[in-house]
Scaffold this motif. Sequence first.
Motif, PDB file in Angstrom:
ATOM      1  N   THR A 282       0.716  -1.233  -0.070  1.00 31.11           N
ATOM      2  CA  THR A 282       0.076   0.156  -0.120  1.00 31.11           C
ATOM      3  C   THR A 282       0.883   1.179  -0.138  1.00 31.11           C
ATOM      4  O   THR A 282       0.557   2.247  -0.623  1.00 31.11           O
ATOM      5  N   TYR A 283       1.781   1.244   0.771  1.00 32.39           N
ATOM      6  CA  TYR A 283       2.672   2.525   0.969  1.00 32.39           C
ATOM      7  C   TYR A 283       3.449   2.741  -0.515  1.00 32.39           C
ATOM      8  O   TYR A 283       3.592   3.666  -0.688  1.00 32.39           O
ATOM      9  N   ASN A 284       3.912   1.875  -1.015  1.00 32.53           N
ATOM     10  CA  ASN A 284       4.564   1.976  -2.244  1.00 32.53           C
ATOM     11  C   ASN A 284       3.874   2.258  -3.311  1.00 32.53           C
ATOM     12  O   ASN A 284       4.186   3.303  -4.180  1.00 32.53           O
ATOM     13  N   VAL A 285       2.868   1.875  -3.353  1.00 35.18           N
ATOM     14  CA  VAL A 285       1.731   2.496  -4.356  1.00 35.18           C
ATOM     15  C   VAL A 285       1.553   3.939  -4.088  1.00 35.18           C
ATOM     16  O   VAL A 285       1.640   4.858  -4.992  1.00 35.18           O
ATOM     17  N   VAL A 286       0.927   4.252  -2.997  1.00 38.93           N
ATOM     18  CA  VAL A 286       0.544   5.608  -2.664  1.00 38.93           C
ATOM     19  C   VAL A 286       1.893   6.398  -2.762  1.00 38.93           C
ATOM     20  O   VAL A 286       1.728   7.910  -3.134  1.00 38.93           O
ATOM     21  N   MET A 287       2.890   6.198  -2.072  1.00 39.49           N
ATOM     22  CA  MET A 287       4.083   7.023  -2.217  1.00 39.49           C
ATOM     23  C   MET A 287       4.539   7.330  -3.539  1.00 39.49           C
ATOM     24  O   MET A 287       4.980   8.382  -4.040  1.00 39.49           O
ATOM     25  N   ARG A 288       4.582   6.413  -4.468  1.00 40.43           N
ATOM     26  CA  ARG A 288       4.797   6.583  -5.762  1.00 40.43           C
ATOM     27  C   ARG A 288       3.671   7.650  -6.444  1.00 40.43           C
ATOM     28  O   ARG A 288       4.164   8.476  -7.183  1.00 40.43           O
ATOM     29  N   ALA A 289       2.434   7.392  -6.125  1.00 41.20           N
ATOM     30  CA  ALA A 289       1.560   8.323  -6.733  1.00 41.20           C
ATOM     31  C   ALA A 289       1.778   9.866  -6.038  1.00 41.20           C
ATOM     32  O   ALA A 289       1.654  10.781  -6.758  1.00 41.20           O
ATOM     33  N   LYS A 290       1.979   9.828  -4.816  1.00 40.02           N
ATOM     34  CA  LYS A 290       2.393  11.203  -4.299  1.00 40.02           C
ATOM     35  C   LYS A 290       3.546  11.784  -4.950  1.00 40.02           C
ATOM     36  O   LYS A 290       3.630  13.146  -5.394  1.00 40.02           O
ATOM     37  N   TYR A 291       4.637  11.008  -5.246  1.00 42.68           N
ATOM     38  CA  TYR A 291       5.912  11.622  -5.943  1.00 42.68           C
ATOM     39  C   TYR A 291       5.440  12.007  -7.305  1.00 42.68           C
ATOM     40  O   TYR A 291       5.854  13.003  -7.806  1.00 42.68           O
ATOM     41  N   LEU A 292       4.875  11.346  -8.053  1.00 40.27           N
ATOM     42  CA  LEU A 292       4.583  11.695  -9.547  1.00 40.27           C
ATOM     43  C   LEU A 292       3.520  12.907  -9.587  1.00 40.27           C
ATOM     44  O   LEU A 292       3.491  13.506 -10.332  1.00 40.27           O
ATOM     45  N   LEU A 293       2.747  13.182  -8.393  1.00 40.22           N
ATOM     46  CA  LEU A 293       1.936  14.281  -8.434  1.00 40.22           C
ATOM     47  C   LEU A 293       2.652  15.397  -7.881  1.00 40.22           C
ATOM     48  O   LEU A 293       2.008  16.462  -7.794  1.00 40.22           O
ATOM     49  N   LYS A 295       3.725  15.991  -4.824  1.00 40.65           N
ATOM     50  CA  LYS A 295       3.403  16.301  -3.490  1.00 40.65           C
ATOM     51  C   LYS A 295       4.442  15.680  -2.591  1.00 40.65           C
ATOM     52  O   LYS A 295       4.068  14.634  -1.649  1.00 40.65           O
ATOM     53  N   LEU A 296       5.686  16.170  -2.354  1.00 41.19           N
ATOM     54  CA  LEU A 296       6.978  15.619  -1.910  1.00 41.19           C
ATOM     55  C   LEU A 296       6.685  15.672  -0.369  1.00 41.19           C
ATOM     56  O   LEU A 296       7.236  14.685   0.402  1.00 41.19           O
ATOM     57  N   ASP A 297       6.236  16.693   0.180  1.00 41.03           N
ATOM     58  CA  ASP A 297       5.900  16.622   1.654  1.00 41.03           C
ATOM     59  C   ASP A 297       5.094  15.415   2.279  1.00 41.03           C
ATOM     60  O   ASP A 297       5.500  14.821   3.285  1.00 41.03           O
ATOM     61  N   PHE A 299       4.846  12.756   0.525  1.00 40.15           N
ATOM     62  CA  PHE A 299       5.583  11.507   0.256  1.00 40.15           C
ATOM     63  C   PHE A 299       6.440  11.228   1.363  1.00 40.15           C
ATOM     64  O   PHE A 299       6.549  10.187   1.827  1.00 40.15           O
ATOM     65  N   HIS A 300       7.154  12.400   2.076  1.00 41.17           N
ATOM     66  CA  HIS A 300       7.909  12.081   3.080  1.00 41.17           C
ATOM     67  C   HIS A 300       7.317  11.806   4.519  1.00 41.17           C
ATOM     68  O   HIS A 300       7.639  10.889   5.234  1.00 41.17           O
ATOM     69  N   ARG A 301       5.903  12.329   4.630  1.00 43.80           N
ATOM     70  CA  ARG A 301       5.155  11.904   5.812  1.00 43.80           C
ATOM     71  C   ARG A 301       4.809  10.434   5.503  1.00 43.80           C
ATOM     72  O   ARG A 301       4.872   9.724   6.858  1.00 43.80           O
ATOM     73  N   LEU A 302       4.348   9.825   4.479  1.00 41.49           N
ATOM     74  CA  LEU A 302       4.112   8.424   4.587  1.00 41.49           C
ATOM     75  C   LEU A 302       5.338   7.648   4.741  1.00 41.49           C
ATOM     76  O   LEU A 302       5.246   6.672   5.178  1.00 41.49           O
ATOM     77  N   LEU A 303       6.330   8.176   4.337  1.00 38.70           N
ATOM     78  CA  LEU A 303       7.867   7.314   4.648  1.00 38.70           C
ATOM     79  C   LEU A 303       7.943   7.393   5.918  1.00 38.70           C
ATOM     80  O   LEU A 303       8.293   6.280   6.672  1.00 38.70           O
ATOM     81  N   ASP A 304       7.745   8.162   6.787  1.00 39.17           N
ATOM     82  CA  ASP A 304       7.747   8.455   8.074  1.00 39.17           C
ATOM     83  C   ASP A 304       6.855   7.396   9.016  1.00 39.17           C
ATOM     84  O   ASP A 304       7.143   6.867   9.796  1.00 39.17           O
ATOM     85  N   GLU A 305       5.842   7.714   8.505  1.00 43.50           N
ATOM     86  CA  GLU A 305       4.508   7.105   8.878  1.00 43.50           C
ATOM     87  C   GLU A 305       4.746   5.211   8.748  1.00 43.50           C
ATOM     88  O   GLU A 305       4.449   4.617   9.762  1.00 43.50           O
ATOM     89  N   MET A 306       5.310   5.136   7.608  1.00 47.05           N
ATOM     90  CA  MET A 306       5.601   3.525   7.418  1.00 47.05           C
ATOM     91  C   MET A 306       6.559   3.055   8.546  1.00 47.05           C
ATOM     92  O   MET A 306       6.259   1.960   8.904  1.00 47.05           O
TER      93      MET A 306
END
Length: 500
Positions: A282-293, A295-297, A299-306
């Motif tokens: 789930t995180y891999n897919v959503v982080m990739r979507a955030k990056y391509l959109l 939305k870098l902040d 993206f990082h929040r999801l990384l920390d949340e993970m």
Amino acid sequence: MIRGARAPPLRVARLFLPSRRLCGVDSRTGVEVPGTGQQDDGRILEREGEASLDPATVTPEVLLRMPPPPPLPGQPESGDYDAENLSSGSGSRRRPREELRLTDRILKVLLQDGPGFSARKALDEMNLKVTNELVRQVMFKFVVSVDSVNRERYPRLAYKFFVWAGQQERYRHNTSMYNLVMKVFAECGEVKAMWRLLEEMTEIGLPVSARTFHILICTCGQAGLRRRLVERFMKSSSFNYRPFRSSFNAILHTLLTIKQYSLIEWVHQKMVTEGHTPDVLTYNVVMRAKYLLGKLDQFHRLLDEMGKNGLTPDLHTYNLLLHVLGKGDKPLAALNLLNYMSDVGCVPSVLHFTNLIDGLSRAGNLEACRYFFDEMVKKGCEPDAVCYTVMITGYVAAAEFEEAQKLFDDMLVRGKLPNVYTYNSMIRGLCIVGEFDKAYSMLKDMDLHGCTPNFSVYSTLVCRLRNAGKDSEANHVIKYMTKKGQYLHLLSRFGGYRRC
């Protein structure tokens, strides 16, 4: 030389900065386009002009380690997935001539259906043994034959055969067979009929697969309709796709393949709101979507949340992070991450190095590209054709064709067969340095080495020749393409060309 240093896990991803974009060549058309930068809303655009590797061009299955769909109950090991794969060039095994002839006979019978001729009666008289493979072959014939003339008639004929087949003894349609008919309906724009099939599947208790969802959502042109479809599948008790943790992951996977990044955000939010726990996929897919959109902040929040949720990044999480760091021109941070991966036993593969090198080449840091390429070889990780292609493409884009030629020669010496994208980059490079004769010769060499040129290769050479004022030579390339019978339906893209 880049000196390595240990960095805290995952936090290294915060070191990247947005990178400038380079000009490139459209991997679909071969036409050069300028870099796009960012839109006013800050959304990072994918470059139309890049024939190299990117998380946007690497298939989700490779990038995110998504397993191929397993067979449904009652299906042989490869039956379900193969049956739904309607690409004629997908590596399907060859069919016996008798089987192909039988399929043609069935299609001829169906095409005669009308006043004075009963296709159902004629099919009964053929005494056919109906199997999943037979139904698949007939539906495939319908899909590949759809055109503006028959698109209104084919759905009716396909459904007539589908109903007849389902009434035969010792045979029952499964989810895969329903998906095949939906595919025919989708090709013909019969959206309402697709929904009726979905209702029928639900009524008889057949499980709804991610493939069903994929076919349906690809026909939904309006955002509102897509969202309603997603909501329906999220609430469906029969939608259970086994390779994924939950139905949500199956939906997210499909949305990723059709680049519905904003809808991925919405599904993820619904998933969290309804109390479903995201996993690494789930995180891999959503982080990739955030990056391509862009939305870098987030993206990082999801990384920390993970990390806070106790989830350990997998090889594909690292793969995405390495590309982000490369594209942000952060080679030291990337080296730190590679070192950390080795420390925790997650050994970087050629795919990781390739995505990192691709990102760095897009940032224009060819020195770092060469460093990581050499480091990969030193660590015993053999570069493959894709990795060589990424390096070659980077040098060609930077107008350093001599280095590209050295890599191409080294590739051949090491026994790595160039692919169509490798040839496309080399032909483009030869045109840049004015070696048009060699570029044309390389086009012909492709066939000798068993590599069929795609339209991008032809388009690259034709556009470059025309830009150099060599219209006659450009027409020779087009004639060579038509003589081989390739891409005749795309001839109109070569404006001004007239067939004799």
